[in-house]
Scaffold this active site. Structure first.
Site, short mmCIF file in Angstrom:
data_model
loop_
_atom_site.label_atom_id
_atom_site.label_comp_id
_atom_site.label_asym_id
_atom_site.label_seq_id
_atom_site.Cartn_x
_atom_site.Cartn_y
_atom_site.Cartn_z
N ASP A 126 0.83 -1.21 -0.05
CA ASP A 126 -0.12 0.00 0.02
C ASP A 126 0.87 1.20 0.03
O ASP A 126 1.84 1.27 0.41
CB ASP A 126 -0.96 -0.17 1.24
CG ASP A 126 -2.09 1.11 1.14
OD1 ASP A 126 -2.19 1.25 0.04
OD2 ASP A 126 -2.68 1.51 2.07
N HIS A 135 2.13 3.48 -9.09
CA HIS A 135 2.19 1.88 -9.14
C HIS A 135 3.21 1.64 -10.08
O HIS A 135 3.58 0.27 -9.96
CB HIS A 135 0.66 1.75 -9.88
CG HIS A 135 -0.44 2.21 -9.34
ND1 HIS A 135 -0.61 1.92 -7.92
CD2 HIS A 135 -1.73 2.84 -9.49
CE1 HIS A 135 -1.93 2.38 -7.53
NE2 HIS A 135 -2.46 2.76 -8.41
N LEU A 140 10.64 -20.35 -5.00
CA LEU A 140 9.81 -19.49 -4.37
C LEU A 140 8.67 -19.72 -4.99
O LEU A 140 8.49 -19.75 -6.06
CB LEU A 140 10.25 -18.05 -4.35
CG LEU A 140 9.09 -17.12 -4.06
CD1 LEU A 140 9.19 -17.09 -2.47
CD2 LEU A 140 9.69 -15.69 -4.29
#
Ligand code: IPE
Ligand code: IPE
Ligand code: MG
Length: 249
Positions: free
Chosen positions: A22, A39, A133
């Site tokens: 955020d 963004h 991962l």
């Protein structure tokens, strides 16, 4: 001075880290730019944090990239985010694959634009056999949507006669969640200075350690992640027991 990396106990790493990324919009506005600029820069943080998790041999990293509620943002922001999603997957899939990372998604991806769905499915296919991962992107995701969906799936199984109501248990509920094959996160991080969970992994964070930082997502880097892990490692996880019970086990 110990290197920050060396302050981590590599025997007690969280197996799964979940992050609410955020603060992109506010970060951009602080520099007089529009929200999409934030963004765009957030992608650099994603790259850095994915790399760091792979390097630390973290098992799962779940990134909250777009919530069910985010569909209600202005049309041009949503469109910009979707374009960014498509170009990021396209640009990053080779690197993910080279680094043995497996990509998957939780959320209602059918709601995403066709092109985004297509890029995602290609990326899943390319990376599906990777063993490093597990990178899980939460896209068009919310915890309440996921729970509602699980209830519907279980109701259908009951209706079809494959499950008895008496046999509905926690395991069955869990296997009907988006995260069926993913362990619960031990550590949940939220950047951007807000102290809330905003409909993220509501069921799975029952016993997660929560870490909040004022750092906005586009500035969040390896050193910030390591600080969060060190903080996590200093906590006593009691799971309802007493401190004495935990220290004696
Ligand atoms: C997080 O940053 C990214 C998404 C929710 C898509 P925000 O866009 O929420 O940025 P702030 O919180 O408004 O600063
Ligand atoms: C949460 O951030 C969702 C994502 C990071 C994808 P929001 O910015 O949407 O959350 P609120 O609106 O501040 O609760
Ligand atoms: Mg926000």
């Amino acid at each position: 001075m110990l290197e920050q990396n060396e302050q981590i106990d590599t025997n007690r790493l969280p197996r799964h880290i979940a992050i609410i990324m955020d603060g992109n919009g506010r970060w951009a506005n602080e520099q007089g730019k529009d929200r999409l600029y934030g963004h765009f820069h957030g992608v650099e943080s994603v790259r850095n944090i994915v790399e760091t998790c792979a390097e630390l041999k973290i098992g799962y990293l779940t990134l909250y990239a777009f919530s069910t509620e985010n569909w209600d943002r202005p049309e041009e922001e949503v469109a910009g985010l979707m374009e960014l999603l498509v170009s990021t997957i396209r640009n990053e899939v080779e690197t993910l694959h080279k680094n043995n990372i497996r990509l998957s998604v939780i959320g209602e991806i059918e709601k995403l634009p066709k092109q985004a769905c297509k890029e995602l499915h290609e990326a899943f296919e390319i990376t599906k056999n990777n063993t490093g991962l597990n990178l899980v992107m939460a896209l068009s995701y919310s915890g309440r949507w996921e729970l509602l969906n699980a209830v519907k799936k279980i109701a259908k199984q009951v209706q079809a006669g494959s499950v008895d109501v008496e046999n509905i248990n926690m395991d069955l509920l869990q296997t009907n969640l988006e995260t069926a094959s993913i362990p619960d996160p031990e550590l949940m991080i939220r950047t951007g200075g807000e102290y809330r969970v905003s409909n993220f992994l509501l069921y799975q964070i029952a016993y997660s350690e929560l870490y909040f930082t004022d750092v906005h997502w586009p500035e969040f880097r390896k050193n910030n992640l390591i600080a969060a892990i060190i903080d996590y490692q200093q906590r006593e996880r009691r799971f309802g027991k007493t401190g004495l019970q935990v220290s004696q086990s």
